[in-house]
Design an enzyme around this catalytic site. Structure first.
Site, PDB file in Angstrom:
ATOM      1  N   GLU A 101      53.822  51.056  37.529  1.00 17.45           N
ATOM      2  CA  GLU A 101      54.654  50.397  36.510  1.00 17.45           C
ATOM      3  C   GLU A 101      53.200  50.216  35.153  1.00 17.45           C
ATOM      4  OE1 GLU A 101      57.584  50.061  35.901  1.00 17.45           O
ATOM      5  OE2 GLU A 101      58.640  49.622  38.112  1.00 17.45           O
TER       6      GLU A 101
ATOM      7  N   CYS B  51      55.081  45.183  27.834  1.00 13.78           N
ATOM      8  CA  CYS B  51      55.090  46.602  28.165  1.00 13.78           C
ATOM      9  C   CYS B  51      56.324  47.198  27.717  1.00 13.78           C
ATOM     10  CB  CYS B  51      55.050  47.268  29.520  1.00 13.78           C
ATOM     11  SG  CYS B  51      56.141  46.260  30.584  1.00 13.78           S
TER      12      CYS B  51
HETATM   13  P1  NAD Z   1      45.163  45.738  33.801  1.00 13.99           P
HETATM   14  O1  NAD Z   1      45.817  46.877  34.331  1.00 13.99           O
HETATM   15  O2  NAD Z   1      43.598  45.770  33.020  1.00 13.99           O
HETATM   16  O3  NAD Z   1      45.078  45.195  35.206  1.00 13.99           O
HETATM   17  C1  NAD Z   1      46.283  44.598  35.693  1.00 13.99           C
HETATM   18  C2  NAD Z   1      45.619  44.214  36.986  1.00 13.99           C
HETATM   19  O4  NAD Z   1      45.035  45.663  37.494  1.00 13.99           O
HETATM   20  C3  NAD Z   1      44.638  42.666  37.004  1.00 13.99           C
HETATM   21  O5  NAD Z   1      45.296  42.307  38.104  1.00 13.99           O
HETATM   22  C4  NAD Z   1      43.194  43.393  37.038  1.00 13.99           C
HETATM   23  O6  NAD Z   1      42.403  42.517  37.271  1.00 13.99           O
HETATM   24  C5  NAD Z   1      43.343  44.639  37.616  1.00 13.99           C
HETATM   25  N1  NAD Z   1      42.106  45.938  37.659  1.00 13.99           N
HETATM   26  C6  NAD Z   1      41.650  46.079  36.589  1.00 13.99           C
HETATM   27  N2  NAD Z   1      41.443  47.043  37.017  1.00 13.99           N
HETATM   28  C7  NAD Z   1      40.532  46.563  37.874  1.00 13.99           C
HETATM   29  C8  NAD Z   1      40.627  48.520  39.110  1.00 13.99           C
HETATM   30  N3  NAD Z   1      39.565  49.429  38.536  1.00 13.99           N
HETATM   31  N4  NAD Z   1      41.085  47.919  40.819  1.00 13.99           N
HETATM   32  C9  NAD Z   1      42.050  48.019  40.797  1.00 13.99           C
HETATM   33  N5  NAD Z   1      42.310  46.911  39.999  1.00 13.99           N
HETATM   34  C10 NAD Z   1      42.023  46.198  38.967  1.00 13.99           C
HETATM   35  O7  NAD Z   1      46.237  44.954  33.223  1.00 13.99           O
HETATM   36  P2  NAD Z   1      46.469  43.961  31.632  1.00 13.99           P
HETATM   37  O8  NAD Z   1      45.775  44.183  30.449  1.00 13.99           O
HETATM   38  O9  NAD Z   1      46.279  43.067  33.050  1.00 13.99           O
HETATM   39  O10 NAD Z   1      47.578  44.638  31.568  1.00 13.99           O
HETATM   40  C11 NAD Z   1      48.633  44.988  30.528  1.00 13.99           C
HETATM   41  C12 NAD Z   1      48.784  46.229  30.493  1.00 13.99           C
HETATM   42  O11 NAD Z   1      49.800  46.056  32.336  1.00 13.99           O
HETATM   43  C13 NAD Z   1      49.791  46.814  29.563  1.00 13.99           C
HETATM   44  O12 NAD Z   1      49.229  48.437  29.480  1.00 13.99           O
HETATM   45  C14 NAD Z   1      50.816  46.871  30.159  1.00 13.99           C
HETATM   46  O13 NAD Z   1      51.956  47.338  29.185  1.00 13.99           O
HETATM   47  C15 NAD Z   1      51.255  47.207  31.488  1.00 13.99           C
HETATM   48  N6  NAD Z   1      51.904  46.671  31.936  1.00 13.99           N
HETATM   49  C16 NAD Z   1      53.123  47.205  32.331  1.00 13.99           C
HETATM   50  C17 NAD Z   1      54.400  46.342  32.613  1.00 13.99           C
HETATM   51  C18 NAD Z   1      56.081  47.551  32.935  1.00 13.99           C
HETATM   52  O14 NAD Z   1      56.210  47.281  34.395  1.00 13.99           O
HETATM   53  N7  NAD Z   1      55.143  49.159  32.878  1.00 13.99           N
HETATM   54  C19 NAD Z   1      54.230  45.770  33.046  1.00 13.99           C
HETATM   55  C20 NAD Z   1      53.713  45.145  32.161  1.00 13.99           C
HETATM   56  C21 NAD Z   1      52.551  45.307  32.219  1.00 13.99           C
END
Ligand code: NAD
Length: 488
Positions: free
Chosen positions: A261, A295
């Site tokens: 997602e 998102c």
């Molecule tokens: P992010 O991708 O920076 O982080 C999300 C998660 O991934 C966190 O737990 C983070 O610690 C982890 N993470 C970061 N780098 C990683 C790596 N290299 N390996 C493994 N895990 C890692 O995103 P964010 O800033 O926390 O959230 C915002 C983003 O999430 C936006 O792009 C938003 O659109 C998206 N989002 C999507 C949905 C959906 O259902 N499509 C819902 C909510 C948020």
């Protein structure tokens, strides 16, 4: 800073360890990290910081329970999910306050998230007892085909900070219903909500090992060894497209099932035959929910030139009336952004848009002082191609562009590599369905500004992701299909 007694009592009562084997535990190396209140910019507690050794402990625990949990009667799995739903609702005030504290959103928004997030536990408690297979005859008449569904196995869930409860329950609910064990790595900004949920599950009778929670200041030291371990069978991720791609690459080695997602860039299209007041209501919900940090947030308001000025004026009036401040204070509509980095990013996007020719109708700047606040902002005449319309804003900023024809509106809506949510406002049924068909996105709201629904499949196309959460589709992500052939 000192908090009112109710908030301090909650902070003092929270689990702040790792959650492994049905209980709190310290990280093996004893490390901890700060949890920041974005309303003040200051730490209000610390939480255990997992690393690879803790990840191995959690996976041992998950694998140790996998067979037993898969063999647990569906009704029993269902009852536990239902008991957890009841317990979350009973503790709704605590969950709401906690999310406001660690994430910043205004308290009414946190309350809505508790309802929405808990609902996935109830929905999947109902789905746990409805996992279907089939039994048919082969076309040649010489064989029988039995198709069964079984749990995928131990799963890793990685969740973002913007919906600290719901992004967890949308994964935990179907995984547990299907008979999978799960390790959750919550976002580093908001680790506490998942820990409280794990405690609630344990109190509701979930056997130790079925659900573990591993907060970590840095994700890769925890997630990489898990993804490299052949005992893990699935990764389910909500977060940015950038990280989703990294995880897909890392999942290739063991050919893991993946659910992704990812990011969005939702168009919000207002046609000249729309009910404009309803469209403004919808835009307020689609844009300002969660301070724009969703998102599904309307990233691009694409408005028919014939009604653009009227729409923009009405939206600007509504946004001007929103009070900004700490989300746990009464009457606040917009809380802080999650952190300084996010606020800097919103400021960069607005500054670029204005340099490119966009007009500020209201707002347009960060708010000085402690905490990570940004003024609710409306920009009109945004130039197509500006970074504010190609990137996710993730802040309380409405970026408006105009169009003249339906074809132009559709082309503008699809001019993005993302495809998560889209919104259309029109009173013409033919047009609504025609445009909904033409828009490349996983979800379309017609004359509504919020599409999320526990009973509907939530998910994106293009670079917004793979798979669905919620609906009858959600549990399939955690089930493997087996064909058993029989002779006649
Ligand atoms: P992010 O991708 O920076 O982080 C999300 C998660 O991934 C966190 O737990 C983070 O610690 C982890 N993470 C970061 N780098 C990683 C790596 N290299 N390996 C493994 N895990 C890692 O995103 P964010 O800033 O926390 O959230 C915002 C983003 O999430 C936006 O792009 C938003 O659109 C998206 N989002 C999507 C949905 C959906 O259902 N499509 C819902 C909510 C948020």
């Amino acid at each position: 800073m000192s908090y009112p007694a109710q908030i301090q009592r909650l902070i003092d009562s929270l689990p702040t360890g790792l959650w492994i084997d049905g209980k709190q535990t310290d990280a093996i190396d004893g490390n901890r990290f700060d949890v920041i209140d974005p309303a003040t910019g200051a730490a209000f507690t610390t939480v255990a910081d997992a690393n690879g050794k803790d990840a191995a402990r959690a996976l041992d625990s998950a694998c140790g329970m996998q067979r037993e949990w898969a063999a647990t009667a569906p009704r029993r799995r269902s009852d536990i999910l239902r008991a957890a739903f009841d317990a979350v609702i009973e503790r709704a005030d605590d969950f709401a306050l906690l999310m406001t504290l660690e994430m910043g959103k205004a308290l009414p928004e946190s309350r809505s998230e508790v309802t929405y997030g808990a609902e996935f536990l109830r929905w999947f408690s109902e789905e746990a007892v409805r996992i279907q297979g089939r039994y048919t005859q082969s076309p040649s008449g010489t064989g029988r085909i039995l198709v069964t569904k079984g749990p995928v196995g131990p799963c890793l869930a990685i969740t973002p900070w913007n919906f600290p409860l719901a992004m967890g329950t949308r994964k935990i609910g179907p995984a547990l219903a299907a008979g999978c064990t799960m390790i959750v790595k919550p976002a580093e900004d908001t680790p506490l909500t998942m820990l409280l949920l794990a405690k609630v599950f344990a109190d509701a009778g979930l056997p130790p090992g079925v659900l573990s929670v591993l907060p970590a200041a840095s994700a890769p030291p925890v997630t990489e060894p898990l993804l490299a371990d052949p005992r893990l069978r699935k990764v389910t991720f909500t977060g940015s497209t950038r990280v989703g791609k990294i995880l897909i690459e890392q999942s290739a080695h063991n050919l893991l099932r993946t659910s992704m997602e990812l990011g969005g860039n939702a168009p919000f299209v207002v046609f000249d035959d729309a009910d404009l007041d309803a469209a403004v209501d919808g835009a307020m919900a689609a844009k300002m929910r969660n301070g724009g940090q969703a998102c599904t947030a309307a990233n691009r308001l694409i408005v028919a030139n014939a009604v653009r000025e009227e729409f923009t004026a009405k939206l600007t009036d509504r946004i001007a009336a929103m009070s900004v401040g700490p989300g746990y204070q009464e009457g606040i509509a917009v809380g802080p952004l999650i952190n300084q980095k996010q606020r800097n990013n919103v400021a960069r996007l607005v500054d670029d848009a204005v340099t490119g020719g966009a007009k500020i109708r209201i707002g347009g700047a960060a708010i000085d002082g402690p905490g990570f606040y940004y003024q609710p902002t409306v920009l009109d005449e945004v130039v197509p191609g500006s970074s504010i319309v190609t990137e996710e804003i993730f802040g309380p900023v409405s970026a408006i562009t105009g169009f003249d024809t339906e074809a132009e509106a559709i082309a503008a809506a699809n001019d993005t590599e993302f495809g998560l949510a889209a919104y259309i406002y029109t009173q013409g049924l033919d047009r609504a369905l025609r445009v909904a068909d033409a828009i490349e996105s996983g979800m379309v709201g017609i004359n509504r500004g919020v599409v999320s629904d526990v009973a509907a499949p939530f998910g994106g196309v293009k670079q917004s992701g793979l798979g669905s959460e919620g609906g009858v589709e959600g549990i399939e992500e955690y089930l493997d299909t087996k064909y058993i052939g029989l002779t006649k």
